[in-house]
Write a protein that holds these residues in place. Structure first.
Motif, short mmCIF file in Angstrom:
data_model
loop_
_atom_site.label_atom_id
_atom_site.label_comp_id
_atom_site.label_asym_id
_atom_site.label_seq_id
_atom_site.Cartn_x
_atom_site.Cartn_y
_atom_site.Cartn_z
N ILE A 1 0.83 -1.20 0.00
CA ILE A 1 0.00 0.00 0.00
C ILE A 1 0.87 1.26 0.00
O ILE A 1 0.49 2.28 -0.56
CB ILE A 1 -1.01 -0.02 1.17
N PHE B 1 -2.30 -5.38 12.18
CA PHE B 1 -1.53 -4.72 11.12
C PHE B 1 -0.15 -5.35 11.09
O PHE B 1 0.25 -6.04 12.02
CB PHE B 1 -1.39 -3.21 11.39
N GLN B 2 0.55 -5.10 9.99
CA GLN B 2 1.94 -5.53 9.91
C GLN B 2 2.81 -4.33 9.55
O GLN B 2 3.46 -3.77 10.38
CB GLN B 2 2.08 -6.71 8.94
N CYS B 3 2.72 -3.91 8.27
CA CYS B 3 3.54 -2.76 7.89
C CYS B 3 2.98 -1.48 8.47
O CYS B 3 3.70 -0.49 8.59
CB CYS B 3 3.66 -2.67 6.38
N GLY B 4 1.70 -1.45 8.78
CA GLY B 4 1.11 -0.29 9.43
C GLY B 4 0.68 0.81 8.48
O GLY B 4 0.16 1.84 8.92
N TYR B 5 0.87 0.61 7.19
CA TYR B 5 0.61 1.71 6.28
C TYR B 5 -0.89 1.93 6.05
O TYR B 5 -1.33 3.06 5.87
CB TYR B 5 1.33 1.49 4.94
N CYS B 6 -1.65 0.86 6.08
CA CYS B 6 -3.10 1.01 5.91
C CYS B 6 -3.77 1.34 7.24
O CYS B 6 -4.97 1.64 7.28
CB CYS B 6 -3.71 -0.28 5.37
N THR B 7 -3.02 1.23 8.33
CA THR B 7 -3.60 1.19 9.67
C THR B 7 -4.35 2.45 10.09
O THR B 7 -5.47 2.35 10.61
CB THR B 7 -2.48 0.84 10.68
N CYS C 1 -5.89 -3.95 3.05
CA CYS C 1 -4.67 -4.24 3.81
C CYS C 1 -3.89 -5.26 3.00
O CYS C 1 -4.28 -6.42 2.92
CB CYS C 1 -4.99 -4.81 5.19
N ARG C 2 -2.83 -4.83 2.38
CA ARG C 2 -2.07 -5.73 1.53
C ARG C 2 -1.32 -6.76 2.37
O ARG C 2 -1.01 -7.85 1.90
CB ARG C 2 -1.11 -4.93 0.65
N CYS C 3 -1.01 -6.41 3.61
CA CYS C 3 -0.40 -7.39 4.50
C CYS C 3 -1.43 -8.45 4.90
O CYS C 3 -1.08 -9.46 5.47
CB CYS C 3 0.17 -6.73 5.74
S1 FES Z 1 -0.71 -3.43 7.64
FE1 FES Z 1 0.36 -3.39 5.76
S2 FES Z 1 -1.19 -2.83 4.41
FE2 FES Z 1 -2.28 -3.18 6.21
#
Ligand code: FES
Ligand code: FES
Lengths: 743, 175
Positions: free
Chosen positions: A192, B111-117, B148-150
């Motif tokens: 994203i 979440f993982q990468c947190g970007y969509c969070t 959420c791509r993660c």
């Molecule tokens: S936590 Fe990575 S896109 Fe949702």
């Protein structure tokens, strides 16, 4: 002593992520920041005849318009080398804007730098390019008759042809064979967060804030591309908004950002647009595979012939190693694997989560299901009959293998024994229900260079461990805090991890599921080295209660050193340091990884089970449940490890049912947006049941960590396709399985 | 203006002062009318909690509230938000105490990468207020504007259920 490792600790970077405080690479606020926007090729092949920048240069706010006629030339393009080697890791051996030749649609042709993003975007539209287009090849179909057998693929590491035994003879003799062609659409990673770099020059020193899986990979690649000393470059990667392989290799945009910043004497941010993400950072190539299995009447494999055909770029012979795990997962005396390539007008394809394992194991595990059907054998039983007790390609023992337990436990969770093997026998209203399974495997690959970390303790007993790795969402920072706390023997609350910065001790890029294993090795060695150093200091210090003790009899917990059998005798690190007027102490830890030629097969294994519901009238397929059991060696953090595995399995579901980039007749990706490139949304994602079986592995790295980043995706697509067969009686050999193909 | 020769790329009128109420504070920002609420927050107000994932309304990473309703900030013009109450992820924690949804995302590893969070959390809190969290299926449906791509989706549902039911850290989606 292990107290922190394994615990389901919340993420150490979680607070910053849930509050929005974490700054990703396009979010660094800097005085005087300018914005760069790329102009890309609309044709897949040909030349730039004319580039007219008159209007763009005069548009409001524009600082520079750079292209092949005026971009300052730098150094040379480094060879394509996986970033796991820790050196320069160019995603392709091509750097744009050096001449007028166009090799693929979306190629970067110009860069506009302006005061604001809107001004740069506007001016980018004013750059007028006249093209001279030539014939192009962009798909397997178009290039089939020009295919050639690759001498080597994958940066020269994997031969184009691997053979063992006599496949032709074995297939002639085999009483049962299964032969099919399979097709997998191209895929794009689509994290994203789009790739972004913010570049700042201070004199001849360059700082790059870069969204990368490897700060050092960015550093070395940019150093070579720009001919700047690596000592003068610093790469900072505080947060990465997902990667899945597209930030594993280093593409041209970090160097272009640096060139833009140098041209305008300002810090410059270059963030790719979503559309540009489809032609700037690689992809998983479209591919066709042909697999022939030969077996005896008991289902024992006697021959595997596995050929792949896929397009690569004009500059590099790249194919994801789809034949790899598929050649290692079952015992079989005769094998032949061949990679065929087509030179095409695309970028060099690249690592995409489970590069090769996902596509190759879709093929292998679908074929195994068909073989089971032919033999009237339970699919799980067929797999057990072909269980590889040693690594089939080399005959080496496995460093650890818990696959049998994974099968057993997975079958239990899925109630596999209650499954009626006949397809199309279970219904829920209009939904046809089916269960399928598949094996998983993902290789454990050591990094190519020593991995380092530094541990430092302060006189109050608090500690920091530093290492350059970036956390792309894997939970690495959290797990490393746990490893560091246990290694040094301090409580978690007193341990901080500092990471994501090439100025810190060197690590290779966190790729290929190798991050947890290799960084934990360095962190563990650094933390235990500091512990041993402090113990040595204590036993030598006549004012210490431990004076004269045998260091091997001293254990540490909670920041206190004490005798193993007389815990009352001891003192804290803080007491020791303060008495000696030491503000801190530190130690460097270096892990020298085993070579690639260790005499072991190394792999994380797993077993996957999927339940699907298919509406045959509407062509709908819903995955109702996914179950995965894996043997990742030691689990550093149960919570984040399970999240990784869950994410991988849902990626596998996506691979099976949704994802595909379609090449348009004009040689451009036709669905280059998140609206048209389908990825799962919340409603698509079933609950996922995950268990891990911890195996002891003393070969792969000091803590026996085999990795969880990718294995979750391996086999999922086949388990789903096999479940669709079980539901409907129809086999699917093409991914994604679409509504049209289900009708 | 040179740009006016190109009918498909007309530059708007120059920058104007825009008064915006963000997270309870009033700000005056000088903006060209074409600037999206997302770029305004991120580039002009240094509030980078709302994320840019597609700039096309397809991913939900930029979700914020305008007058308590969730909107995609990338498709909202900043200038159109004058006189409205804008809430972003930066306004969710009160005096340093996390909102229960933020806590639940943390403890459920949603979440993982947190970007969509940030976008997920803004959607999730609004979802509860909208009354769309009755079942997992309903949550899934009404959270499907946030990619959420993660693929933390099962854990996102669990976090939302936790807050809905007033429990913390129970009912794991994965074991
Ligand atoms: S936590 Fe990575 S896109 Fe949702
Ligand atoms: S950035 Fe607004 S929806 Fe994707």
């Amino acid at each position: 002593m292990t107290t922190a490792i394994g615990r389901p600790l919340d993420r150490v970077d979680g607070h910053a992520k849930v509050t929005g405080a974490g700054r990703y690479s396009a979010e660094i606020a800097l005085p005087g920041l300018a914005h760069a926007v790329l102009v890309t090729s609309r044709i897949p092949s040909g030349r730039v005849e004319l580039i007219d920048t008159y209007d763009a240069e005069r548009a409001e706010g524009v600082l520079a318009v750079l292209h092949h006629l005026n971009l300052p030339k730098g150094g040379s393009v480094p060879p394509l080398l996986p970033s796991l080697f820790g050196a320069a890791a160019s995603g392709q051996t091509f750097f744009p804007m050096q001449d007028e030749v166009i090799h693929y649609a979306g190629q970067h042709l110009a860069m506009v730098v302006a005061e604001t993003l809107d001004q740069a975007e506007h001016a980018a539209r004013l750059v007028r390019i006249t093209y001279q287009e030539t014939a192009s090849i962009t798909t397997v179909e178009q290039g089939r008759d020009r295919a050639y057998e690759a001498e080597k693929i994958f940066a020269g590491f994997i031969p184009g042809r691997i053979a063992r035994g006599d496949v032709a003879a074995a297939l002639d003799r085999a009483p049962v064979t299964v032969e099919n062609s399979y097709y997998c659409a191209a895929n794009h990673h689509n994290p994203i967060e789009c790739s972004a770099t913010t570049a700042v020059w201070e004199g001849d020193r360059l700082t790059l804030y870069d969204a990368t899986q490897g700060p050092n990979a960015t550093l070395h690649t940019v150093a070579e591309l720009l001919n700047v000393m690596p000592s003068h470059i610093r790469v900072v990667t505080n947060y990465v908004g997902g990667s899945f392989g597209c930030k594993a290799m280093i593409w041209d945009h970090p160097a272009l950002a640096a060139l833009a910043a140098r041209a305008v004497h300002r810090p410059v941010r270059l963030a790719l647009s979503r559309e540009q993400m489809f032609s700037s950072v690689g992809h998983r190539e479209e591919q066709e595979q042909r697999l022939t299995l030969g077996a005896d009447r008991d289902g024992r494999l006697t021959a595997i012939r596995h050929h792949k055909l896929s397009p690569t770029s004009h500059f590099d012979d790249w194919a994801e190693p789809s034949l790899g795990v598929a050649s290692q997962i079952y015992a079989c005396p005769n094998y032949e694997g061949v990679y065929n390539l087509i030179k095409a007008n695309t970028m060099t394809p690249t690592f995409t989560r489970c590069p090769g394992e996902a596509s190759g194991m879709f093929v292998m595990e679908t074929a195994m299901d068909e073989l089971a059907e032919k033999l009237d054998l339970d699919p799980l039983e067929l797999r057990l009959r072909n269980y590889a007790e040693t690594e089939p390609m080399t005959g080496h023992p496995w460093s650890s293998k818990g696959l049998r337990d994974c099968y057993r436990r997975g079958a239990e969770l899925a109630r596999w024994s209650e499954r009626d093997p006949r397809p199309g026998t279970r219904r829920d209203g209009n939904w046809l229900l089916g269960w399928g399974m598949a094996s998983s495997g993902y290789p454990v690959t050591p990094p190519g260079n020593p991995q380092r970390a530094r541990a430092r303790i302060f006189a109050d007993g608090s500690a920091v461990v530093q290492s350059s790795f970036s956390d792309i969402g894997t939970g690495a920072a959290t797990a490393m805090t746990q490893v560091a706390a246990d290694g040094l023997g301090v409580p978690l609350e007193r341990m901080r991890i500092q990471y994501g910065d090439s100025d810190l001790p060197n690590t290779a890029a966190a790729v290929g599921s190798a991050g947890a294993g290799m960084v934990s090795a360095a962190v563990h060695i650094a933390a235990t080295a500091l512990r041993d150093q402090l113990i040595a200091q204590a036993v030598a210090d006549e004012h210490s209660p431990l004076h004269g003790a045998d260091p091997r009899q001293v254990v540490v917990s909670d920041g206190r050193m004490a005798l193993r059998d007389r815990p009352a005798t001891g003192e804290t690190y803080a007491e020791l340091l303060q008495r000696a007027f030491m503000a801190d102490a530190e130690a460097l830890g270096t892990w020298n990884p085993p070579g690639m030629d260790t005499p072991y097969g190394t792999m994380t294994f797993g077993a996957q089970f999927a339940q699907v519901a298919v509406d045959p009238d509407l062509g709908l397929c819903r995955v109702r449940q996914l179950i995965g059991v894996f043997d990742p060696g030691r689990v550093l953090n149960r919570k984040t490890a399970h999240s990784q595995l869950m994410g991988g399995m849902l990626w596998g579901m996506s691979h099976a049912l949704l994802e595909g980039t379609i090449m348009g007749p004009d040689g451009r990706w036709a669905n280059a947006s998140l609206g048209e490139y389908l990825v799962p949304v919340n409603a698509d994602a079933p609950d996922v049941l995950i268990e891990t079986i911890e195996t002891t592995d003393t070969v792969v790295n000091p803590l026996g960590v085999k990795g969880v980043g990718e294995v979750g995706m391996v086999g999922t697509a086949a388990a789903i396709a096999n479940a669709v067969w079980h539901a409907t009686g129809r086999r699917h050999h093409k991914l994604p399985i679409t509504i049209e193909s289900l009708l | 203006m040179v740009a006016s020769q190109l009918p498909d790329a007309v530059q708007g009128p120059g920058p104007v002062d825009v008064v915006l109420n963000v997270n309870g504070a009033t700000h005056v920002v000088r903006l060209e009318p074409r600037v999206s609420l997302l770029d305004c927050l991120r580039d002009h107000m240094n509030l980078t909690g709302a994320k840019k994932g597609c700039n096309q309304g397809a991913c939900g990473a930029c979700t914020v509230w305008v007058d308590k309703r969730r909107v995609v900030a990338c498709l909202t013009l900043a200038i159109a938000c004058e006189g409205r109450e804008i809430t972003t992820i930066e306004g969710m924690a009160e005096n340093g105490t996390l909102h229960p949804m933020q806590k639940a995302f943390l403890s459920e590893d949603a979440f993982q990468c947190g970007y969509c969070t940030p976008g997920q959390i803004m959607s999730a809190v609004a979802l509860l207020a909208e009354g769309h969290a009755g079942s997992d299926a309903e949550i899934g449906e009404w959270m499907s504007g946030n990619i959420c791509r993660c693929a933390a989706y099962p854990n996102i549902r669990t976090a939302i259920r936790d807050v809905r039911d007033g429990v913390g850290g129970v009912g794991r989606a994965t074991r």
